[in-house]
Design a protein around this motif. Sequence first.
Motif, short mmCIF file in Angstrom:
data_model
loop_
_atom_site.label_atom_id
_atom_site.label_comp_id
_atom_site.label_asym_id
_atom_site.label_seq_id
_atom_site.Cartn_x
_atom_site.Cartn_y
_atom_site.Cartn_z
N ALA A 98 0.28 3.29 -0.55
CA ALA A 98 0.68 1.96 -0.86
C ALA A 98 1.41 1.18 0.24
CB ALA A 98 0.83 1.89 -2.69
N ALA A 99 1.25 0.41 0.34
CA ALA A 99 1.79 -0.34 1.29
C ALA A 99 1.48 -2.22 1.39
CB ALA A 99 1.81 0.30 2.54
N PHE A 100 2.05 -2.88 1.53
CA PHE A 100 1.95 -4.35 1.89
C PHE A 100 1.27 -5.14 2.74
CE2 PHE A 100 6.08 -3.85 3.02
CZ PHE A 100 6.96 -3.92 4.46
N SER A 101 0.45 -5.96 3.44
CA SER A 101 -0.45 -5.26 4.57
C SER A 101 0.38 -5.60 5.69
CB SER A 101 -1.03 -6.44 4.29
OG SER A 101 -0.46 -8.53 4.16
N THR A 102 1.33 -6.38 5.79
CA THR A 102 1.68 -5.74 7.05
C THR A 102 2.38 -4.66 7.81
OG1 THR A 102 3.98 -7.58 6.32
CG2 THR A 102 2.01 -8.77 7.43
N ALA A 103 2.75 -4.00 6.92
CA ALA A 103 3.45 -3.02 6.74
C ALA A 103 2.26 -2.22 7.65
CB ALA A 103 4.09 -1.77 5.75
N ILE A 104 0.87 -2.16 6.57
CA ILE A 104 -0.04 -1.28 6.83
C ILE A 104 -0.37 -1.65 8.55
CG2 ILE A 104 -2.62 -1.29 6.79
CD1 ILE A 104 -2.05 -2.08 3.64
N ARG A 105 0.13 -3.12 8.74
CA ARG A 105 -0.49 -3.83 10.66
C ARG A 105 0.13 -3.32 11.51
NH1 ARG A 105 -3.14 -7.83 12.56
NH2 ARG A 105 -3.02 -9.25 11.00
N GLY A 106 1.65 -2.82 11.16
CA GLY A 106 2.17 -3.19 11.54
C GLY A 106 3.23 -1.57 12.36
N LEU A 107 3.12 -0.54 10.94
CA LEU A 107 3.86 0.64 10.67
C LEU A 107 2.90 1.91 10.94
CD1 LEU A 107 7.38 -0.36 8.60
CD2 LEU A 107 6.92 -0.05 11.25
N LEU A 108 2.02 1.39 9.40
CA LEU A 108 1.00 2.38 9.45
C LEU A 108 -0.04 3.04 9.97
CD1 LEU A 108 1.06 4.32 6.64
CD2 LEU A 108 -0.73 2.65 5.08
N ALA A 109 -0.63 2.46 10.09
CA ALA A 109 -2.25 2.62 11.20
C ALA A 109 -1.39 2.89 12.21
CB ALA A 109 -2.30 1.48 11.70
N LEU A 145 3.15 7.86 -1.67
CA LEU A 145 4.17 7.60 -0.55
C LEU A 145 3.75 5.65 -1.22
CD1 LEU A 145 4.13 8.76 2.70
CD2 LEU A 145 6.07 8.01 1.18
N ALA A 146 5.27 5.11 -0.50
CA ALA A 146 4.39 3.59 -0.88
C ALA A 146 5.69 2.97 0.14
CB ALA A 146 5.39 2.93 -2.35
N LEU A 147 5.46 2.23 1.22
CA LEU A 147 5.98 0.76 2.26
C LEU A 147 6.54 -0.47 1.07
CD1 LEU A 147 5.01 3.16 4.02
CD2 LEU A 147 4.39 1.32 5.38
N VAL A 148 7.27 -0.48 1.13
CA VAL A 148 8.66 -1.57 0.07
C VAL A 148 9.07 -2.20 1.51
CG1 VAL A 148 7.70 -0.60 -1.86
CG2 VAL A 148 10.02 -0.42 -0.48
N HIS A 149 9.43 -3.71 0.88
CA HIS A 149 10.11 -4.39 1.53
C HIS A 149 10.97 -5.37 0.82
CE1 HIS A 149 8.54 -8.02 0.85
NE2 HIS A 149 7.16 -7.77 1.43
N ASP A 150 12.59 -5.15 1.30
CA ASP A 150 13.52 -6.02 0.10
C ASP A 150 12.56 -7.59 -0.64
OD1 ASP A 150 14.12 -7.55 2.82
OD2 ASP A 150 15.76 -6.66 2.88
N ALA A 151 12.87 -8.06 -1.35
CA ALA A 151 12.79 -9.35 -1.82
C ALA A 151 13.51 -10.92 -1.92
CB ALA A 151 12.40 -9.99 -2.94
N ASP A 152 13.04 -10.99 -0.58
CA ASP A 152 14.53 -11.90 -0.06
C ASP A 152 15.75 -11.77 -0.30
OD1 ASP A 152 14.13 -14.82 1.11
OD2 ASP A 152 14.77 -15.40 -0.87
N GLY A 153 16.31 -10.82 0.58
CA GLY A 153 17.65 -10.19 0.71
C GLY A 153 18.34 -9.79 -0.11
N LEU A 154 17.11 -9.27 -1.95
CA LEU A 154 17.38 -8.46 -2.83
C LEU A 154 16.46 -7.31 -2.61
CD1 LEU A 154 16.82 -10.71 -5.64
CD2 LEU A 154 19.28 -10.03 -4.69
N PRO A 155 17.40 -6.22 -2.45
CA PRO A 155 16.38 -4.34 -2.80
C PRO A 155 15.32 -4.55 -3.99
CG PRO A 155 18.58 -4.34 -2.05
CD PRO A 155 18.68 -5.98 -2.82
N ALA A 156 14.22 -3.73 -3.00
CA ALA A 156 12.89 -3.41 -3.82
C ALA A 156 13.86 -2.60 -5.21
CB ALA A 156 11.99 -2.30 -3.92
N GLN A 157 13.78 -2.69 -6.16
CA GLN A 157 14.03 -1.88 -7.45
C GLN A 157 13.02 -0.65 -7.66
OE1 GLN A 157 16.72 -3.30 -9.67
NE2 GLN A 157 16.70 -1.50 -10.77
N LEU A 158 14.02 1.04 -7.30
CA LEU A 158 13.24 2.06 -7.10
C LEU A 158 13.31 2.35 -8.87
CD1 LEU A 158 15.43 3.71 -4.53
CD2 LEU A 158 12.91 2.62 -4.20
N PRO A 159 12.07 2.66 -9.29
CA PRO A 159 12.52 4.18 -10.35
C PRO A 159 12.86 5.02 -10.74
CG PRO A 159 9.89 3.43 -9.87
CD PRO A 159 11.11 2.81 -8.79
#
Length: 291
Positions: A98-109, A145-159
Motif C-alpha cells: 500500500a503506497a501513496f501515488s507519487t511513491a508508486i511512480r518514483g520508488l515502487l515502480a 508493506l506500506a510506503l508512507v511520508h511524514d505529514a508536513d514535518g510530523l512523522p507518520a504515527q506507527l502502530p
Amino acid sequence: MIDVAALRALRSVATRGTLARAADDLGFTASAVSQQIKRLERQVGVPVLAQAGRGVVLTPAGQALVDSAPDVFQALERCAEAARSVADGAPSGVLRVAAFSTAIRGLLAPAIAKLRTRCPDLTIHVTELDPDQALRGVDAGTADLALVHDADGLPAQLPPSTTQRHLHTDIGDVVMSRTHPLSRQEAPLTKEDLVGHAWVTSPPGTVCHQWFRRLAPEDPEVRHLVDDFATQLTLVESGDVLALIPRLARPPLGDGLVARQLRTPPKREVYVAWRRSADASPAIRAVVSAL
C-alpha cells in the motif's frame, strides 16, 4: 479453536469504532464482518460486542480478546515466515504493498522492474492509499508493506505492531516554461524571486498545497487548482504559470519545460513500514532492499 479472520475482524472493529469502517479496512461488507463476529462469539461462548445506540462497543470479554490479538497474529506470522526462510530463502508468492501515488511512480515502480528479474517467483500487488490508511492496512494484515511520508514535518504515527525504515527525502522544485522569465536564472530561487508570478497548484488539504503556501509570497495569484501533476505540467507549458512539484511526482519534462531549484526547498521524508513479526520474510527483505 478461535478463527483468526474473525479475531482480526474484532480487532478492526475495536480500532475503527464501527462495523462499516472495519469492513472498509478489511475489504469486506459490513454484513460479512458481522457474521465473523458472531462466529467468534460462538467459538468463545460469550458476547464480544454490545449495542451502544447505533454503534457497538466491546464487552469485557471482547476487550480481553483484542488485547491478546497482537500476540496471536505475530506468533502466527513468525511461524509462517520461519518456514519460508528455511525452505530455500527465495522470495515467492504475493506481497501486498500500500503506497501513496507519487511513491508508486518514483520508488515502487522502478523497484518492481528490478525484482522481476531478481525474484521471478515473487508477485507484487499495489494499492494506492494515503499514509494513514496504508499503515492501518499493514496493522490489520490486509497489506504487507506500506510506503508512507511524514505529514508536513510530523512523522507518520506507527502502530505498535510495525517497524519502519527511511527510504528517501523528496524535494520540491519550481517547474516553468523555458520561455518564462525565471527560466534564465541559474541561481536557486528565493521567495522574493517568486513575487508577481502566477501559479497552478494542488488543491487545499494536500501536502503540496501546504508546501506552496509556505513558499509563495503573500497573496499569490493562483490561476488553477489541479491535483494531477501531469495536468499541472500541461498548464505550465502555456508559459504563464509556475508549478511546485515534488521530484518523486514529476514525470520526464518535455523540451518546453525546465525545473529550477529553490534556495530553501520544501521536503518530505518517505518511509517503508511492515509488521515486526514479518522481519524474517524473504519477500519483504527483497522488496525493502530493492526500494
